[in-house]
Design a protein around this motif. Structure first.
Motif, PDB file in Angstrom:
ATOM      1  N   ASN A 156       0.438  -0.963   0.003  1.00  0.00           N
ATOM      2  CA  ASN A 156      -0.088  -0.236  -0.349  1.00  0.00           C
ATOM      3  C   ASN A 156       0.814   1.276  -0.213  1.00  0.00           C
ATOM      4  OD1 ASN A 156      -2.661  -1.194   0.027  1.00  0.00           O
ATOM      5  ND2 ASN A 156      -2.595  -2.045   1.834  1.00  0.00           N
ATOM      6  N   GLY A 157       1.944   1.320   0.248  1.00  0.00           N
ATOM      7  CA  GLY A 157       2.964   2.007  -0.008  1.00  0.00           C
ATOM      8  C   GLY A 157       3.640   2.422  -0.886  1.00  0.00           C
ATOM      9  N   TYR A 158       3.934   1.068  -1.287  1.00  0.00           N
ATOM     10  CA  TYR A 158       5.033   1.196  -2.873  1.00  0.00           C
ATOM     11  C   TYR A 158       4.480   1.563  -3.581  1.00  0.00           C
ATOM     12  CZ  TYR A 158       9.109   0.450  -5.583  1.00  0.00           C
ATOM     13  OH  TYR A 158      10.124   0.716  -6.998  1.00  0.00           O
ATOM     14  N   TYR A 159       3.598   0.381  -3.691  1.00  0.00           N
ATOM     15  CA  TYR A 159       2.995   0.398  -4.791  1.00  0.00           C
ATOM     16  C   TYR A 159       1.645   1.385  -4.929  1.00  0.00           C
ATOM     17  CZ  TYR A 159       4.966  -3.240  -6.124  1.00  0.00           C
ATOM     18  OH  TYR A 159       6.390  -3.981  -6.357  1.00  0.00           O
ATOM     19  N   GLY A 160       1.023   2.092  -3.887  1.00  0.00           N
ATOM     20  CA  GLY A 160      -0.221   3.152  -4.015  1.00  0.00           C
ATOM     21  C   GLY A 160      -1.398   2.673  -4.174  1.00  0.00           C
ATOM     22  N   ALA A 161      -2.150   3.066  -4.439  1.00  0.00           N
ATOM     23  CA  ALA A 161      -3.736   2.568  -4.139  1.00  0.00           C
ATOM     24  C   ALA A 161      -3.928   1.636  -5.833  1.00  0.00           C
ATOM     25  CB  ALA A 161      -4.812   3.711  -5.572  1.00  0.00           C
ATOM     26  N   ALA A 162      -2.534   0.922  -6.420  1.00  0.00           N
ATOM     27  CA  ALA A 162      -2.699  -0.202  -6.601  1.00  0.00           C
ATOM     28  C   ALA A 162      -2.102  -1.393  -6.068  1.00  0.00           C
ATOM     29  CB  ALA A 162      -1.404   0.120  -7.723  1.00  0.00           C
ATOM     30  N   GLY A 163      -1.490  -1.021  -5.205  1.00  0.00           N
ATOM     31  CA  GLY A 163      -1.398  -1.862  -4.102  1.00  0.00           C
ATOM     32  C   GLY A 163      -2.529  -3.155  -3.462  1.00  0.00           C
ATOM     33  N   PRO A 164      -3.608  -3.351  -3.443  1.00  0.00           N
ATOM     34  CA  PRO A 164      -4.791  -3.257  -2.965  1.00  0.00           C
ATOM     35  C   PRO A 164      -4.890  -4.805  -4.473  1.00  0.00           C
ATOM     36  CG  PRO A 164      -5.496  -1.968  -2.120  1.00  0.00           C
ATOM     37  CD  PRO A 164      -4.391  -1.045  -2.891  1.00  0.00           C
ATOM     38  N   HIS A 165      -5.049  -4.592  -5.409  1.00  0.00           N
ATOM     39  CA  HIS A 165      -5.129  -5.256  -6.612  1.00  0.00           C
ATOM     40  C   HIS A 165      -3.747  -6.796  -6.607  1.00  0.00           C
ATOM     41  CE1 HIS A 165      -8.733  -2.388  -7.360  1.00  0.00           C
ATOM     42  NE2 HIS A 165      -7.726  -1.638  -7.237  1.00  0.00           N
ATOM     43  N   LEU A 166      -2.543  -5.472  -6.712  1.00  0.00           N
ATOM     44  CA  LEU A 166      -1.406  -6.377  -6.823  1.00  0.00           C
ATOM     45  C   LEU A 166      -1.622  -7.838  -5.850  1.00  0.00           C
ATOM     46  CD1 LEU A 166       1.429  -3.898  -7.642  1.00  0.00           C
ATOM     47  CD2 LEU A 166      -0.108  -5.351  -9.046  1.00  0.00           C
ATOM     48  N   LEU A 167      -1.939  -6.972  -4.835  1.00  0.00           N
ATOM     49  CA  LEU A 167      -2.233  -8.478  -3.603  1.00  0.00           C
ATOM     50  C   LEU A 167      -2.978  -9.937  -3.614  1.00  0.00           C
ATOM     51  CD1 LEU A 167      -1.619  -6.196  -0.381  1.00  0.00           C
ATOM     52  CD2 LEU A 167      -0.210  -7.901  -0.878  1.00  0.00           C
ATOM     53  N   ARG A 168      -4.864  -8.686  -4.119  1.00  0.00           N
ATOM     54  CA  ARG A 168      -5.223 -10.098  -4.801  1.00  0.00           C
ATOM     55  C   ARG A 168      -4.417 -10.878  -5.876  1.00  0.00           C
ATOM     56  NH1 ARG A 168      -8.559  -6.103  -3.425  1.00  0.00           N
ATOM     57  NH2 ARG A 168      -9.114  -5.220  -4.557  1.00  0.00           N
ATOM     58  N   TYR A 169      -3.974  -9.986  -6.582  1.00  0.00           N
ATOM     59  CA  TYR A 169      -2.918 -11.172  -7.506  1.00  0.00           C
ATOM     60  C   TYR A 169      -1.989 -12.019  -7.146  1.00  0.00           C
ATOM     61  CZ  TYR A 169       0.451 -12.277 -10.999  1.00  0.00           C
ATOM     62  OH  TYR A 169       1.859 -12.336 -11.671  1.00  0.00           O
ATOM     63  N   ILE A 170      -1.560 -11.799  -6.643  1.00  0.00           N
ATOM     64  CA  ILE A 170      -0.628 -12.681  -5.615  1.00  0.00           C
ATOM     65  C   ILE A 170      -0.993 -12.957  -4.841  1.00  0.00           C
ATOM     66  CG2 ILE A 170       1.155 -12.910  -3.676  1.00  0.00           C
ATOM     67  CD1 ILE A 170       2.429 -10.015  -4.616  1.00  0.00           C
ATOM     68  N   ASP A 171      -2.026 -13.125  -4.283  1.00  0.00           N
ATOM     69  CA  ASP A 171      -3.128 -14.436  -3.683  1.00  0.00           C
ATOM     70  C   ASP A 171      -3.367 -15.176  -4.680  1.00  0.00           C
ATOM     71  OD1 ASP A 171      -3.186 -13.636  -1.120  1.00  0.00           O
ATOM     72  OD2 ASP A 171      -4.541 -12.451  -0.674  1.00  0.00           O
ATOM     73  N   TYR A 172      -3.738 -14.739  -5.764  1.00  0.00           N
ATOM     74  CA  TYR A 172      -4.763 -15.858  -6.596  1.00  0.00           C
ATOM     75  C   TYR A 172      -3.148 -16.460  -6.948  1.00  0.00           C
ATOM     76  CZ  TYR A 172      -6.854 -17.286 -11.067  1.00  0.00           C
ATOM     77  OH  TYR A 172      -7.267 -17.784 -12.420  1.00  0.00           O
TER      78      TYR A 172
END
Length: 173
Positions: A91-107
């Motif tokens: 959330n700090g480094y990727y900003g608003a993209a953070g939650p989406h990238l976390l969903r991608y990694i979980d996927y």
């Protein structure tokens, strides 16, 4: 078993562990869920030194920055909440993209786990666990991350760099 056996006879262990794909640094390597448990296992079995070898030869590897940041923090304190660390970085480094990238990694983590594939440090492809259908879903998740930061040049570049792993997986599929 080897670590358990050694820890039974040695009061101090030094561990050299691998956290990347040496066959291709750029391919997705969804081993994130094992990082903290591995470090805790080593510490609980007399490890007083731990070298986590990652993507030494490539600055474009699969989420190199967050993986190393989380590992570094866990080495300072192996018993802190790894998900809090992951969320803080993303959330700090990727900003608003953070939650989406976390969903991608979980996927991706879910996908490799569901496939039963043995994710090792030498994988020549993602063929054993990432199907074309799964790639389509991963692309859709990544698109949300890109859209979330499209108006911020710095964050958009960070997200684009991380997408290279997924792009390579698509080219190899």
């Amino acid at each position: 078993k080897d670590i358990e056996d050694w820890s039974a006879i040695a009061p101090n262990l030094f561990i050299w562990n691998y956290v990347t794909n040496f066959s291709n640094y750029l391919l997705p390597q969804p081993n994130y869920r094992g990082l903290a448990p591995d470090i805790r296992f080593f510490v609980n079995h007399n490890a007083i030194g731990l070298f986590e070898q990652g993507d030494a030869g490539c600055w474009l590897g699969d989420f190199v920055r967050p993986r190393q940041w989380v590992i570094a923090h866990l080495q300072w304190n192996p018993f802190q909440d790894e998900m809090a660390l992951v969320n803080k970085f993303f959330n700090g480094y990727y900003g608003a993209a953070g939650p989406h990238l976390l969903r991608y990694i979980d996927y991706l983590c879910d996908t490799v786990e569901e496939s039963g594939y043995n994710l090792r440090c030498y994988n020549g492809s993602v063929a054993g666990w990432l199907t074309l259908e799964k790639l389509d879903e991963a692309l859709a998740l990544f698109k949300k991350a890109e859209d979330a930061v499209k108006d911020d040049a710095v964050l958009a570049e960070r997200v684009r760099r991380e997408r290279l792993s997924l792009d390579l997986a698509c080219l190899m599929a």
